[in-house]
Design a protein around this motif. Structure first.
Motif, mmCIF file in Angstrom:
data_model
loop_
_atom_site.group_PDB
_atom_site.id
_atom_site.type_symbol
_atom_site.label_atom_id
_atom_site.label_comp_id
_atom_site.label_asym_id
_atom_site.label_seq_id
_atom_site.Cartn_x
_atom_site.Cartn_y
_atom_site.Cartn_z
ATOM 1 N N LEU A 178 0.698 -1.229 0.020
ATOM 2 C CA LEU A 178 -0.088 -0.067 -0.003
ATOM 3 C C LEU A 178 0.818 1.252 -0.156
ATOM 4 C CD1 LEU A 178 -3.015 -1.076 2.500
ATOM 5 C CD2 LEU A 178 -2.903 -0.921 0.019
ATOM 6 N N ILE A 179 2.072 1.199 0.646
ATOM 7 C CA ILE A 179 2.919 2.438 1.055
ATOM 8 C C ILE A 179 3.443 2.526 -0.835
ATOM 9 C CG2 ILE A 179 5.107 3.429 1.501
ATOM 10 C CD1 ILE A 179 4.402 1.956 4.231
ATOM 11 N N VAL A 180 3.913 1.709 -1.284
ATOM 12 C CA VAL A 180 4.590 1.990 -2.609
ATOM 13 C C VAL A 180 3.292 2.230 -3.611
ATOM 14 C CG1 VAL A 180 5.493 0.631 -4.620
ATOM 15 C CG2 VAL A 180 6.254 0.184 -2.390
ATOM 16 N N LEU A 181 2.143 1.720 -3.648
ATOM 17 C CA LEU A 181 0.926 2.030 -4.517
ATOM 18 C C LEU A 181 0.627 3.615 -4.156
ATOM 19 C CD1 LEU A 181 -0.790 -1.218 -4.638
ATOM 20 C CD2 LEU A 181 0.342 -0.391 -6.535
ATOM 21 N N ALA A 182 0.610 4.000 -2.989
ATOM 22 C CA ALA A 182 -0.059 5.229 -2.521
ATOM 23 C C ALA A 182 1.187 6.427 -3.203
ATOM 24 C CB ALA A 182 0.001 5.722 -1.041
ATOM 25 N N ALA A 183 2.554 5.947 -3.060
ATOM 26 C CA ALA A 183 3.420 6.810 -3.741
ATOM 27 C C ALA A 183 3.051 6.843 -5.303
ATOM 28 C CB ALA A 183 4.761 6.440 -3.628
#
Length: 866
Positions: free
Chosen positions: A692-697
């Motif tokens: 989720l962190i990578v996709l949010a970025a």
């Protein structure tokens, strides 16, 4: 039976007859196929040959599907008159079949296969040579009164619309309106006239799948009635990236001037034009349009006559000299009405159209509608005849007065107390109106004027709900949404628009199903207002004896509500459906914990739940909200997973020596700490947070955000491919529990994401094939585990819901909503009970996790960012 009438070539519609002239240009785009004009012409010719050389009346069940369109074009090209009816309204089909005895009935059979039921080898009627099309003029009430349209009417109106809209052969128009509705049909006709392409779909603009199809087809044109624009507002249309969109057209009722101006300005910023139009079925479709450059400054006007048409104002009693009834003339004016089969032999009986609208012509040459002379009402784009509705109710033993405006149909009825719901359902079924657009009041005496005539103004006043009363049903959906989502809910709010995610989705779905009796699979994108119309009759709560409405029950935990509901007999017998994703979460967490406790040994569900997480990510995070809102919701979801997890794990690190401190900050997978299985206990949470962190970025980057919106299925499919690189390359390089490494299992998350975006059988089959081919080998020498993952994710891809009963749904809801927290806490519970009491260890682990879920939920509702 009349003498067979050979088909004279002049009596056909040119644009339907000349499709082949556009050769290999794209004509139709559907989720399953793409047809060129040459291919479409071949299908039309084959169907025309099937209809035969003798003119026959063809009743066609209209639908935005290829076979229905082919039949329509075949009849128009060969001169067979078409009686076009709504394909989803059996009562209307039955009523018009009885009234007009069609020679051919074209509709799907029980299995969904398109069928031409040839009832008469020759026509049972005398058909006028000019007659091409019969359309209803009063909504979907099954009224035998139809509009008779000629071949010239259809051709002239299509040419006029194509001219003022500037349609050319590079256009691609979506069928956002029903084919049997004259506005929707005019979109089809004017598009095909110019050799442009139709994006043939039956999806609503509120459906994410519609926008996937529209973007993939590079759609250029959208059409809508006022209700369509309500839906566009709800899905965040004005912030969407639609680079190929050229025009948006509006008709089917008055759109508020301020909304016209707002959409015109939005179009100016985004590079598309807004065309506000005015028309009636009696004019084939269109009579006037407002030039786009005037939409922002003159949004109250209907504009100027279409090319080839003209208006005049006929003086109306009781109105000033500058206001009169609007009368239209032009080649698209109908031949006249038909009320029986005898009228099918008639030629032109009407030379100009008295619209029934009161209008004025302003000094700048624009026309404005200021009122109505007749009782017809256009409600949510449907033209409803209140008199016909009164007759319909009379047939069912109910005497009533009906009055309508652009928003609702008001009904005052002589009936027994409590009959409102039955009357509302009857009208909704017969007229095609949603229940929310029908207000019913049961009275002892119907309102009349002093002259003895019905007082329709009083009907409107009597049925208008008191401002302080909440809308039906009695269940307070606004309170329910506000309670669970901790947000200010309004009638136009949806679960997704309020920021709902997978952590509260289960509780909300079960509470709503309990309140409403049934939920569609896309309920999370529907507004509260729309969900009210789905309420089962028994779901409406009666007022108390003192007349007060029931108050909502105080908030309780999911477990408490479940235990309380088990005391009712209805709970044990109510049949329900349960979403497959909820079933997988509930069953999965039980099997994961049970396998750790060693009650049984059934592994693989953690990897299934990775796929479920991707599936829910696509449904709740990748909405049609703006880019910033998307990213904000993503970070909020990350916080709701990470913060409770780190708090619990920190406590476990401090109180035990079994957990490495790297777990407390969710970094064990990156630091590769330890070889004991407890060192890897929280790999699932870490993987989910990393993804989720990578996709949010990534979604914060405008270009990538636009790419995902444009290629909703292609992007996750590409990520599956990228993830498979990690699955194969890293599986052999990672030495410590490689099948638990986030980089190795990311492809499963992407596969779940793609499953949520798959809208065709071909896309689902592709995902299934990828799963079957790539899953073996992830778990070495564990074929059962591999098979379980394949079966579970295949269910997720193909089966949206599963049958259930009240007890199973309630229990699954508790387990699924608490699954993350059960996973977090069970490592600190079961070791103390495992040896002597394995079953007790299992149940205790589930209960502690559900309890922690209740605590987290209560705290989260008090901390807005969580």
């Amino acid at each position: 039976m009349s003498t067979p009438e050979p088909l004279p070539r002049p009596h056909s519609v040119p644009f339907a007859r000349d499709l082949a002239l556009y050769g290999d240009r794209v004509a139709l785009i559907t989720p399953d196929e793409q047809l060129s004009y040459r291919e479409l012409a071949e299908r039309v010719a084959a169907t025309a040959e099937r209809l035969g050389p003798v003119r026959r009346l063809v009743l066609l069940a209209g639908a935005n599907r290829t076979d229905a369109l082919v039949t329509h074009l075949a009849a128009l090209s060969a001169g067979h008159p078409v009686l076009l009816v709504p394909g989803d309204n059996e009562s209307t089909i039955r009523a018009l079949t009885e009234a007009y005895a069609p020679d051919v009935v074209a509709r799907p059979d029980a299995a969904g296969t398109w069928n031409l039921d040839e009832r008469h080898p020759e026509s049972a009627h005398t058909l006028h040579p000019d007659l091409a099309l019969l359309l209803s003029t009063s909504g979907s009430t099954g009224s035998p009164k139809l509009v008779r349209l000629s071949h010239r009417n259809l051709q002239a109106n299509a040419e006029s619309i194509a001219a003022y809209l500037g349609i050319d052969d590079t256009d691609r128009a979506a069928t956002t309106l029903p084919m049997h509705y004259c506005y929707g049909l005019s979109v089809i006709h004017s598009t095909l006239l110019r050799g442009a392409a139709l994006i043939l779909t039956e999806r609503s603009v509120s459906d994410a799948g519609f926008w996937e199809e529209f973007r993939a087809a590079r759609g250029t044109s959208l059409a809508g009635v006022p209700y369509t624009f309500d839906l566009l507002d709800r899905v965040g249309f004005e912030s969407m990236q639609l680079p190929h969109l050229r025009r948006v057209t509006q008709a089917g009722g008055r759109l508020a001037p301020e909304r016209v101006a707002r959409y015109a300005e939005s179009g100016r910023r985004s590079g598309w034009q807004l065309f506000v139009m005015y028309g009636q079925t009696e004019a084939t479709a269109r009579m006037a349009y407002l030039p786009p450059h005037l939409a922002a400054e003159r949004p109250e006007a209907v504009g100027v006559p279409i090319p080839g048409g003209s208006f005049r104002l006929q003086p109306a009693d009781g109105h000033g000299p500058d206001v009169g009834e609007l009368v239209y003339s032009g080649p698209n004016v109908m031949l006249g009405y038909a009320e029986s089969t005898d009228d099918l032999r008639l030629g032109r009986t009407v030379t100009e159209l008295h619209t029934g609208d009161l209008a004025r012509r302003t000094p700048d040459g624009l026309y404005e509608i200021v009122g109505r002379r007749s009782r017809f009402a256009k409600i949510l784009g449907l033209r409803i005849d209140p008199q016909r509705v009164e007759a319909l109710l009379e047939e069912h033993g109910v005497t009533a007065y009906c009055a309508g405006d652009e928003e609702v149909l008001a009904v005052a009825a002589l009936a027994d107390a409590g009959e409102e719901a039955r009357i509302r359902r009857l009208i909704a079924q017969e007229c095609g109106l949603p229940s929310r657009a029908i207000r019913v009041r049961v009275l002892d005496q119907l309102p009349r004027l002093t002259t003895g005539k019905p007082d329709y103004q009083a009907v409107r006043q009597l049925t208008r709900p008191a401002q302080e009363e909440p809308p039906d049903p009695g269940v307070d959906l606004l309170h329910l949404y506000a309670e669970i989502l901790d947000a200010d809910a309004a009638e136009d709010s949806s679960f997704v628009s309020l920021g709902g995610d997978s952590l509260c989705y289960v509780e909300m779905s079960l509470r709503l199903e309990e309140a409403l009796g049934h939920l569609p699979t896309d309920w999370h994108t529907r507004t509260i207002r729309e969900l009210r119309t789905l309420a089962a009759p028994g779901a409406e709560k009666p007022a108390r004896a003192d007349g007060a409405r029931p108050q909502p029950k105080p908030a309780a935990s999911a477990l408490g509500r479940t235990l309380r509901s088990w005391t009712t007999a209805e709970f044990w017998t109510t049949r329900r459906t349960l979403e497959t994703s909820i079933v997988l979460r509930a069953v999965g967490i039980v099997l994961i914990v049970g396998s750790h406790v060693q009650v049984f040994d059934i592994k693989g569900f953690a990897h299934i739940l990775i796929g479920v997480a991707g599936y829910n990510f696509a449904r709740f995070q990748l909405t049609d909200a703006g880019r910033r809102e998307r990213v904000r919701r993503l970070w909020r979801s990350i916080a709701r997973i990470a913060v409770p997890s780190m708090l619990w794990i920190t406590g476990a690190v401090l109180l035990t020596d079994a957990i490495d401190p790297a777990n407390a900050v969710l970094l064990n997978s990156l630091l590769d700490q330890g070889t004991d299985r407890f060192e890897w206990a929280y790999w699932f949470v870490e993987a989910l947070v990393y993804f989720l962190i990578v996709l949010a970025a990534l979604m914060a980057v405008p270009l990538l955000d636009r790419l995902e919106r444009r290629h909703a299925f292609g992007v996750p499919l590409a990520l599956v491919g990228i993830g498979l690189i990690g699955r194969y390359d890293l599986l052999d390089l990672v030495t410590l529990r490689p099948q638990l490494n986030p980089a190795v299992v990311f492809w499963l998350f992407a596969l779940g994401w793609a499953a949520a975006r798959a809208v065709t059988a071909r896309q689902r089959a592709l995902l299934t094939a990828v799963l079957v081919v790539t899953m073996p080998g992830l778990f070495q020498d564990q074929p059962l585990r591999t098979g379980i993952v394949i079966v579970g994710l295949t269910l997720l891809i193909w089966v949206p819901t599963l049958p259930s009963l009240g007890p199973l749904s309630a229990l699954a809801g508790v387990l699924a909503s608490g699954s993350l927290y059960i996973y977090l806490t069970h490592y600190q519970v079961y070791p103390y009970l495992q040896k002597g009491f394995p079953l007790t260890a299992l149940f205790a682990s589930l209960l502690v996790g559900v309890g922690y879920a209740a605590v987290v939920t209560r705290v989260a509702r008090r901390v807005r960012w969580l």
